[in-house]
Design a protein around this motif. Structure first.
Motif, PDB file in Angstrom:
ATOM      1  N   VAL A  87       6.224   9.767 -32.824  1.00  0.00           N
ATOM      2  CA  VAL A  87       5.784  10.072 -34.189  1.00  0.00           C
ATOM      3  C   VAL A  87       4.367   9.550 -34.411  1.00  0.00           C
ATOM      4  O   VAL A  87       3.504  10.261 -34.941  1.00  0.00           O
ATOM      5  CB  VAL A  87       6.758   9.483 -35.229  1.00  0.00           C
ATOM      6  N   SER A  88       4.100   8.314 -33.994  1.00  0.00           N
ATOM      7  CA  SER A  88       2.749   7.762 -34.143  1.00  0.00           C
ATOM      8  C   SER A  88       1.739   8.567 -33.346  1.00  0.00           C
ATOM      9  O   SER A  88       0.604   8.773 -33.798  1.00  0.00           O
ATOM     10  CB  SER A  88       2.722   6.294 -33.689  1.00  0.00           C
ATOM     11  N   TYR A  89       2.151   9.014 -32.162  1.00  0.00           N
ATOM     12  CA  TYR A  89       1.233   9.807 -31.356  1.00  0.00           C
ATOM     13  C   TYR A  89       0.808  11.061 -32.109  1.00  0.00           C
ATOM     14  O   TYR A  89      -0.384  11.397 -32.163  1.00  0.00           O
ATOM     15  CB  TYR A  89       1.876  10.187 -30.021  1.00  0.00           C
ATOM     16  N   VAL A  90       1.765  11.741 -32.716  1.00  0.00           N
ATOM     17  CA  VAL A  90       1.452  12.950 -33.486  1.00  0.00           C
ATOM     18  C   VAL A  90       0.610  12.603 -34.707  1.00  0.00           C
ATOM     19  O   VAL A  90      -0.371  13.287 -35.026  1.00  0.00           O
ATOM     20  CB  VAL A  90       2.746  13.677 -33.899  1.00  0.00           C
ATOM     21  N   GLU A  91       0.973  11.549 -35.390  1.00  0.00           N
ATOM     22  CA  GLU A  91       0.239  11.149 -36.590  1.00  0.00           C
ATOM     23  C   GLU A  91      -1.229  10.870 -36.299  1.00  0.00           C
ATOM     24  O   GLU A  91      -2.106  11.141 -37.134  1.00  0.00           O
ATOM     25  CB  GLU A  91       0.879   9.907 -37.219  1.00  0.00           C
ATOM     26  N   ASN A  92      -1.513  10.349 -35.121  1.00  0.00           N
ATOM     27  CA  ASN A  92      -2.876   9.935 -34.783  1.00  0.00           C
ATOM     28  C   ASN A  92      -3.697  11.010 -34.077  1.00  0.00           C
ATOM     29  O   ASN A  92      -4.861  10.772 -33.721  1.00  0.00           O
ATOM     30  CB  ASN A  92      -2.828   8.677 -33.904  1.00  0.00           C
ATOM     31  N   MET A  93      -3.118  12.185 -33.887  1.00  0.00           N
ATOM     32  CA  MET A  93      -3.861  13.268 -33.226  1.00  0.00           C
ATOM     33  C   MET A  93      -4.960  13.809 -34.136  1.00  0.00           C
ATOM     34  O   MET A  93      -4.827  13.840 -35.359  1.00  0.00           O
ATOM     35  CB  MET A  93      -2.910  14.417 -32.855  1.00  0.00           C
TER      36      MET A  93
END
Length: 330
Positions: free
Chosen positions: A127-133
């Protein structure tokens, strides 16, 4: 954090749940749905999904996002690669040099990896990976409509939903779960559980038909795996038009379809999951890289499904489609 869900633990009280727990190799499972969804049975997911469920519901959605949604084994990877290439000027070299989970991450993947050791940083918190894209974000997700971010309904990003005939899907799903060490049993036992909505991400019909109800939403395109197999150029053209991209050049369209052919996809290391070889992820997800793309055929269920089970599937399909105009190729 307040949890706005109705959650029922799969505890083995019923005979069907006991069979599910016997065959599925994972920690605890729950059925979860949003509180506002009334009497829906809930989506069957590992209990670890609860760690990220509210984060996903509260996630910021961007107007420039492009989402590919599906029930598992519906042609998701194929659709992802098509969408990414169309939106990136058919940059096949970049597509081949950067693995798909980096370019087009799986939003809830960390659900299946929580508590495991040796997980690559990319996957520890999907989830964090997607949020930070950076935008535009390309996002894969298998969640049903009611578990998506709430902002999906107001921001209205582009969504492509891909569906597949449940007979072929069930067979493909069985082989993947066995390959990953997540299912103990034969195909008939898997098919029985599938018909009873006792496999991960079930119920199948709630999943597919809820998205079908949104097929006229201007930001959602509903496509079928069988149509992709029958006429890939037409589907590529439809998807490109939906995404406001130009795919009218015959030569470029032919090149795209060649890149997306089953043979090319199966040998493309950026999408066939052989990129996990010799990494710790193999010990967490099982032998995911071996034959991730098996046959890519329509009607392969005929090779492994018994006539009795096929008839049961036909009855089950007809019952669920009686009140809808949705249909699949047989």
């Amino acid at each position: 954090m307040e949890m706005n869900f109705r959650i029922n633990e799969v505890d083995g009280v019923t005979e069907g749940d006991r069979r599910f727990m016997k065959h599925i190799n994972h920690d605890k499972y729950v059925r979860i749905t949003a509180c506002e969804e009334g009497n829906k049975p809930g989506c069957l997911l590992p209990e670890t999904f609860l760690d990220i469920a509210q984060r996903i519901r509260d996630m910021e959605v961007r107007e420039t996002d492009i989402w590919v949604l599906s029930y598992p084994k519906s042609g998701t990877t194929w659709t992802q690669e098509m969408v990414w290439c169309i939106c990136n000027d058919l940059d096949f070299e970049s597509a081949k040099s950067t693995i798909l989970p980096i370019r087009f991450p799986f939003l809830e993947l960390s659900t299946f990896l929580t508590g495991k050791r040796g997980i690559p940083p990319l996957l520890k918190d999907s989830v964090s990976y997607v949020e930070n894209m950076e935008s535009p974000r390309f996002i894969k997700c298998h969640l049903p409509w009611e578990l998506l971010p709430k902002q999906i309904k107001t921001v209205k990003p582009k969504i492509i939903y891909v569906a597949r005939n449940p007979k072929d899907l069930c067979l493909s799903y069985y082989h993947q779960l066995v390959r990953q060490g997540l299912f103990k049993g034969n195909f008939e036992e898997m098919a029985e559980l599938f018909l009873e909505d006792r496999v991960p991400y079930s119920p199948y019909w709630d999943h597919v038909l809820t998205y079908w109800e949104h097929r006229y939403d201007p930001n959602l395109l509903f496509i079928k795996y069988e149509d992709m197999k029958k006429d890939l150029p037409s589907i590529c053209t439809r998807v490109a038009s939906f995404l406001d991209e130009d795919c009218s050049d015959i030569g470029q369209l032919s090149e795209l379809c060649s890149h997306l052919s089953f043979e090319a996809m199966k040998s493309n290391v950026s999408v066939n999951y052989t990129f996990w070889e010799n990494t710790d992820i193999v010990s967490c997800l099982g032998d995911i890289n071996r034959n991730f793309m098996r046959k890519g055929k329509v009607g392969s269920w005929k090779e492994e499904m018994s006539p009795h089970m096929a008839k049961r599937f036909d009855t089950w399909i007809e019952r669920h489609l009686m009140t809808t105009d949705f249909s699949f190729y047989r």
